[in-house]
Design an enzyme around this catalytic site. Structure first.
Site, mmCIF file in Angstrom:
data_model
loop_
_atom_site.group_PDB
_atom_site.id
_atom_site.type_symbol
_atom_site.label_atom_id
_atom_site.label_comp_id
_atom_site.label_asym_id
_atom_site.label_seq_id
_atom_site.Cartn_x
_atom_site.Cartn_y
_atom_site.Cartn_z
ATOM 1 N N GLU A 35 31.819 41.935 43.182
ATOM 2 C CA GLU A 35 31.508 42.579 41.906
ATOM 3 C C GLU A 35 30.313 41.850 41.307
ATOM 4 O OE1 GLU A 35 30.719 44.579 38.994
ATOM 5 O OE2 GLU A 35 32.452 45.351 40.108
ATOM 6 N N GLN A 36 29.324 42.621 40.830
ATOM 7 C CA GLN A 36 28.079 41.989 40.389
ATOM 8 C C GLN A 36 28.199 41.204 39.086
ATOM 9 O OE1 GLN A 36 24.995 44.834 39.613
ATOM 10 N NE2 GLN A 36 26.302 46.171 38.392
ATOM 11 N N SER A 37 29.252 41.459 38.283
ATOM 12 C CA SER A 37 29.384 40.780 37.003
ATOM 13 C C SER A 37 30.841 40.470 36.710
ATOM 14 C CB SER A 37 28.820 41.644 35.876
ATOM 15 O OG SER A 37 29.171 41.133 34.606
ATOM 16 N N TYR A 41 35.028 43.027 36.135
ATOM 17 C CA TYR A 41 36.244 43.010 36.946
ATOM 18 C C TYR A 41 37.150 44.157 36.465
ATOM 19 C CZ TYR A 41 34.968 38.188 38.260
ATOM 20 O OH TYR A 41 34.327 37.062 38.721
ATOM 21 N N GLY A 42 37.545 45.003 37.382
ATOM 22 C CA GLY A 42 38.350 46.163 37.013
ATOM 23 C C GLY A 42 37.565 47.448 37.018
ATOM 24 N N GLY A 43 36.227 47.358 36.968
ATOM 25 C CA GLY A 43 35.397 48.551 37.067
ATOM 26 C C GLY A 43 35.014 49.150 35.721
ATOM 27 N N THR A 44 34.283 50.262 35.813
ATOM 28 C CA THR A 44 33.757 50.936 34.626
ATOM 29 C C THR A 44 34.852 51.388 33.682
ATOM 30 O OG1 THR A 44 31.739 51.673 35.742
ATOM 31 C CG2 THR A 44 32.452 52.957 33.835
ATOM 32 N N HIS A 438 62.431 69.428 22.078
ATOM 33 C CA HIS A 438 61.996 69.833 20.736
ATOM 34 C C HIS A 438 62.171 68.637 19.799
ATOM 35 C CE1 HIS A 438 61.530 72.402 17.185
ATOM 36 N NE2 HIS A 438 62.578 71.754 16.678
#
Length: 453
Positions: A35-37, A41-44, A438
């Site tokens: 992961e670049q940053s 971590y965890g993604g977008t 309901h």
């Protein structure tokens, strides 16, 4: 230069990538996750997309007349940041506890079809893998407009989440799902919002009655719409645009550019690996999500498919089946995939619109009713959110549900039920005659579907 060999290399910590890394790691394969940053971590979805924006939408809905806009927004952003920090840490921990998974933080670039170079600061590591999975996601599209680059007033959906101060005047360029979510959110925070939309009307892919209902609810909280608007330049805080051949200007404290997202392939070095891309810049894949190199897969937004976290999750199922199962699962298995635009209330959509069904030559019945007029649905009145409408499109010959637009409270849940019904062959009559709890939003089906015509 250091080198590392592994069974599987995953580039990008998105939904499909992290799930595949965990599953394959637990199965005993050596996995490297890049992961670049460490802020991603965890993604977008976890960090800058679905979750943080919906947290802000929810916080905005709680502001009332008399609440200080800036203070409320500041507290909302703090809530967002605390939540996302916890989720990011949990996402890292979920892979960190798997002994066979190694997480690397750095920028990945293909050297050849089996080797990827990972650069983090002054450190460079070459990773050789038998199987490579690219899961780098997508980034906001920034059109080639004068004044867009290096303009502190201009924001993407990422940077606007931390805008400071809260803009008194916000211009949103683009009337798609992202633009509308932010328009409604910031209007409720206290900004005056103007949406510049290129379409002749809002939400051109929706039926006109649904689009009108959405527009009306947003206008009610102060959003202004300019249709048929083409932005030509942004000069400082001035947004220049053209409408029907007339040049216009509007001044803003902040400008959100929300005209779509594109696959994030810049700097990956795909040419070095012989990985082909489509005309739109996405990594080209087959129905099993294999690229032009059979040991390389592309999952999530980067492959040009629907840009949804849950589709990325289904991508992981397809690749996992190919690597460890029967290899029969494909993208062609997807039927009645729902969507939700998180307005207030949300807009859930699945299947075809009325216009699309008629264009297909289907014999169509339509059931539609404003939420405020649905007597058998007290939940909206209980929670104080009666905007919207519910619309079903049904095949008149077979009673098959062809599509639905659910613009109402709890739509993000209702649309999943309708999608499941469509996949399972549950008819409109069965939904109409269902026994639902309901007070709930589901029981609206009893009344709305009784009006098929």
């Amino acid at each position: 230069m250091q080198e590392l060999e592994t069974d599987v290399l995953v580039v990008g910590w998105g939904k499909a990538g992290k799930t595949l890394a965990g599953a394959l790691g637990r199965a005993g394969q050596r996995v490297v996750m890049v992961e670049q940053s460490d802020e991603m971590y965890g993604g977008t979805c976890i960090n800058i997309g679905c979750v943080p924006t919906k947290a802000l939408v929810h916080q905005a809905e709680g502001r009332r007349e008399g609440d200080d806009p800036q203070a409320w927004f500041t507290d909302a952003v703090a809530f967002r940041d605390t939540l996302i920090g916890k989720l990011r840490a949990k996402n890292f921990e979920m892979l960190d506890v798997v002994d066979t998974v190694t997480a690397l933080t750095g920028r990945a670039t293909f050297v050849d079809e089996h080797i990827v170079e990972v650069t983090g600061g002054d450190d460079v590591l070459r990773v050789r893998a038998d199987t490579i999975i690219v899961n780098t996601g997508s980034v906001p599209v920034l059109p080639d407009l004068p004044g867009l680059v290096d303009n502190p007033v201009v924001h993407t959906s990422t940077t606007l989440q931390h805008v400071d101060p809260l803009p008194a005047e916000l211009v949103v360029v683009g009337g798609g799902p992202i633009g509308l979510e932010f328009a409604g959110m910031f209007a409720r925070f206290g900004s005056h919002v103007t949406v510049l939309d290129r379409g002749a009307r809002l939400l051109m892919r929706e039926d006109e009655d649904v689009a009108d209902a959405v527009r009306g609810s947003l206008e009610e909280v102060g959003v202004t719409f300019v249709q048929g608007a083409t932005v030509t330049a942004i000069g400082g805080a001035v947004v220049r645009h053209e409408v029907d051949g007339e040049d216009r200007e509007i001044t803003a404290d902040a400008v959100l550019v929300a005209v779509g997202r594109r696959p994030a392939t810049d700097g990956l070095g795909l040419d070095a690996a012989g990985i082909e891309v489509s005309e739109k810049g996405a990594i080209a894949v087959d129905e099993h999500l294999r690229t032009s190199r059979p040991h390389v897969f592309a999952v999530g937004d980067v492959n040009g498919g629907p840009q949804f976290t849950y589709v990325s999750y289904d991508d992981h199922r397809i690749v996992l089946d190919k690597l460890t199962g029967s290899g029969t699962r494909t993208t062609g298995d997807r039927v009645a995939v729902p969507t939700t635009t998180f307005l207030t209330p949300p807009l859930g959509r699945v299947g075809v619109t009325e216009a699309e069904a008629r264009e297909q030559g289907r014999a169509v019945q339509v059931a539609v009713k404003p939420v405020a007029a649905i007597a058998a649905m007290p939940r909206p009145k209980i929670v104080g959110e009666t905007h919207g409408l519910i619309k079903f499109v049904v095949d008149a010959d077979t009673d098959e549900v062809l599509g639905a637009a659910l613009f109402c409270i709890d739509a993000q849940e209702l649309v999943n039920l309708v999608a499941l019904a469509m996949r399972a062959g549950v008819t409109a009559s069965q939904l109409r005659d269902g026994i639902w709890t309901h007070p709930s939003s589901t029981e609206s089906f009893n009344e709305v579907l009784a009006g098929l015509a």
